[in-house]
Scaffold this motif. Sequence first.
Motif, PDB file in Angstrom:
ATOM      1  N   LEU A  19      -0.878  -3.485   3.443  1.00  0.00           N
ATOM      2  CA  LEU A  19      -0.263  -3.265   2.133  1.00  0.00           C
ATOM      3  C   LEU A  19      -1.021  -2.210   1.332  1.00  0.00           C
ATOM      4  O   LEU A  19      -1.720  -1.373   1.898  1.00  0.00           O
ATOM      5  CB  LEU A  19      -0.154  -4.585   1.360  1.00  0.00           C
ATOM      6  N   ASN A  20      -0.914  -2.294   0.008  1.00  0.00           N
ATOM      7  CA  ASN A  20      -1.482  -1.281  -0.878  1.00  0.00           C
ATOM      8  C   ASN A  20      -2.964  -1.530  -1.102  1.00  0.00           C
ATOM      9  O   ASN A  20      -3.379  -2.619  -1.512  1.00  0.00           O
ATOM     10  CB  ASN A  20      -0.738  -1.315  -2.226  1.00  0.00           C
ATOM     11  N   ASP A  21      -3.773  -0.514  -0.865  1.00  0.00           N
ATOM     12  CA  ASP A  21      -5.213  -0.667  -1.023  1.00  0.00           C
ATOM     13  C   ASP A  21      -5.651  -0.777  -2.480  1.00  0.00           C
ATOM     14  O   ASP A  21      -6.796  -1.133  -2.755  1.00  0.00           O
ATOM     15  CB  ASP A  21      -5.941   0.526  -0.375  1.00  0.00           C
ATOM     16  N   HIS A  22      -4.763  -0.458  -3.409  1.00  0.00           N
ATOM     17  CA  HIS A  22      -5.106  -0.605  -4.816  1.00  0.00           C
ATOM     18  C   HIS A  22      -5.178  -2.079  -5.220  1.00  0.00           C
ATOM     19  O   HIS A  22      -5.777  -2.414  -6.235  1.00  0.00           O
ATOM     20  CB  HIS A  22      -4.097   0.129  -5.701  1.00  0.00           C
ATOM     21  N   LEU A  26      -8.530 -10.058  -1.837  1.00  0.00           N
ATOM     22  CA  LEU A  26      -8.193 -11.470  -1.987  1.00  0.00           C
ATOM     23  C   LEU A  26      -6.731 -11.655  -2.360  1.00  0.00           C
ATOM     24  O   LEU A  26      -6.054 -12.550  -1.839  1.00  0.00           O
ATOM     25  CB  LEU A  26      -9.092 -12.109  -3.046  1.00  0.00           C
ATOM     26  N   ALA A  27      -6.219 -10.791  -3.253  1.00  0.00           N
ATOM     27  CA  ALA A  27      -4.821 -10.913  -3.671  1.00  0.00           C
ATOM     28  C   ALA A  27      -3.886 -10.667  -2.494  1.00  0.00           C
ATOM     29  O   ALA A  27      -2.897 -11.396  -2.307  1.00  0.00           O
ATOM     30  CB  ALA A  27      -4.536  -9.919  -4.795  1.00  0.00           C
ATOM     31  N   ARG A  28      -4.181  -9.670  -1.687  1.00  0.00           N
ATOM     32  CA  ARG A  28      -3.342  -9.400  -0.521  1.00  0.00           C
ATOM     33  C   ARG A  28      -3.395 -10.544   0.483  1.00  0.00           C
ATOM     34  O   ARG A  28      -2.379 -10.926   1.067  1.00  0.00           O
ATOM     35  CB  ARG A  28      -3.780  -8.093   0.145  1.00  0.00           C
ATOM     36  N   LEU A  31      -1.368 -13.486  -0.909  1.00  0.00           N
ATOM     37  CA  LEU A  31       0.065 -13.201  -0.830  1.00  0.00           C
ATOM     38  C   LEU A  31       0.583 -13.361   0.588  1.00  0.00           C
ATOM     39  O   LEU A  31       1.604 -14.032   0.823  1.00  0.00           O
ATOM     40  CB  LEU A  31       0.325 -11.786  -1.334  1.00  0.00           C
ATOM     41  N   LEU A  32      -0.091 -12.772   1.557  1.00  0.00           N
ATOM     42  CA  LEU A  32       0.369 -12.854   2.946  1.00  0.00           C
ATOM     43  C   LEU A  32       0.280 -14.272   3.490  1.00  0.00           C
ATOM     44  O   LEU A  32       1.186 -14.736   4.195  1.00  0.00           O
ATOM     45  CB  LEU A  32      -0.456 -11.902   3.812  1.00  0.00           C
ATOM     46  N   ALA A  33      -0.794 -14.980   3.162  1.00  0.00           N
ATOM     47  CA  ALA A  33      -0.930 -16.361   3.636  1.00  0.00           C
ATOM     48  C   ALA A  33       0.146 -17.251   3.035  1.00  0.00           C
ATOM     49  O   ALA A  33       0.705 -18.129   3.723  1.00  0.00           O
ATOM     50  CB  ALA A  33      -2.322 -16.888   3.299  1.00  0.00           C
ATOM     51  N   SER A  34       0.458 -17.051   1.767  1.00  0.00           N
ATOM     52  CA  SER A  34       1.506 -17.847   1.118  1.00  0.00           C
ATOM     53  C   SER A  34       2.867 -17.557   1.733  1.00  0.00           C
ATOM     54  O   SER A  34       3.657 -18.481   2.001  1.00  0.00           O
ATOM     55  CB  SER A  34       1.530 -17.559  -0.380  1.00  0.00           C
ATOM     56  N   MET A  35       3.159 -16.291   1.980  1.00  0.00           N
ATOM     57  CA  MET A  35       4.432 -15.932   2.605  1.00  0.00           C
ATOM     58  C   MET A  35       4.544 -16.536   3.997  1.00  0.00           C
ATOM     59  O   MET A  35       5.594 -17.075   4.370  1.00  0.00           O
ATOM     60  CB  MET A  35       4.562 -14.416   2.673  1.00  0.00           C
ATOM     61  N   ALA A  36       3.468 -16.472   4.764  1.00  0.00           N
ATOM     62  CA  ALA A  36       3.499 -17.016   6.124  1.00  0.00           C
ATOM     63  C   ALA A  36       3.679 -18.528   6.104  1.00  0.00           C
ATOM     64  O   ALA A  36       4.454 -19.079   6.897  1.00  0.00           O
ATOM     65  CB  ALA A  36       2.221 -16.641   6.867  1.00  0.00           C
TER      66      ALA A  36
END
Length: 364
Positions: A19-22, A26-28, A31-36
């Motif tokens: 995703l976006n490096d900005h 931890l946020a990325r 987000l990915l763990a929650s989606m999965a």
Amino acid sequence: MVSNMSHAFPTEEVSPVTLNDHWSRLARLILLASMAAVGSVGNVFMISAVMIEDYLRKRGNTFIVNVGLADLLVSGLVIPASAVVILAGLKDNLTVCRFQWFIAVWCFLVTVLSLAAVAWENYFRLCYSVDVYQKLTKRKITFLLLGIWAACGCISGMQFYSDLSFDYCTRNDLGLIPYQATVSVIFVFVPLSIALFCYVRTGYQVRRFRSRPNFKAPVTFNWDYALTQTNMYSFVIFLVFWVPFGVVLAIDNVNKVSGKVFYNLAWLAISKSCINSILYGVLNRHFRGAYINLFQYCCCKTTVSFSRRQRPEGVRPSGDVRVHIIPGYNMYCSPQRANEGGRSKRFTDRCASTRANGREVYEL
């Protein structure tokens, strides 16, 4: 293997994997763990609902299960792969990216063909006689599903053979438009057009039936039409999530699109696999009821203990054994099971069924 992938717009620092490096790491990851997690659990519930709900247990609904299975592969393989790369502290990994793109394209094509099959099956279920619908046998469905997965897997794999198609990870355009156009027309545009036609035709026919003064729809017909409406909403949601990326992908072959827009829309399309099961639970009462039963079965069971102590006849053990199960799936306390093998009436009487809080509770 870590590869420095060449992006068209490297200054934007957008990765197709992480995703976006900005955004913070931890946020990325969250987000990915929650989606999965949400997507995987929801898709498992969606597939299981067709197996346990009496009304949904129809051979035609196998196509809905096929959509859920494709979404499960995305939420269980594609998204967690990015989370693993983030945990490893890597930015870009060409092997992981191509694995994700292979699974994503494979499941996308399977979903498109399955949505067309769902619309076609709903049309014949509502607008034709039972004799016509009975021609859709289990054997035909099995061969059709196997053919869908095999054909879509070959199409997805061929894009990496001799670089026949657009490279999603490096965005290197080979200019081989005929191959991409052929796949898009045969495996995407035609099935989506068939699905749209079937839904429009089904809605028109149902309104004609209901406009007749002597037509009295049975309750199963209303249930079938309600499920068809839910399938329509699922089809619309699929278009809403995937069409923007498809348009950008087509434009990118002519005029390069910003990497930020390109990969953000790609992840938006992939996230559709995480919400489709929620849509069915919200809009359809049978799926919603099955979800509730599954949740109660998974989360509300009491501890089952087994005792080897000898006790006098008629005296209950010190701890009552109460098992919350899905209605109709008690293999031990059903009357049919109790009567097998000439079981005594005493066993049947001790296997009493009660209802508590709307759930089946069997006491052994």
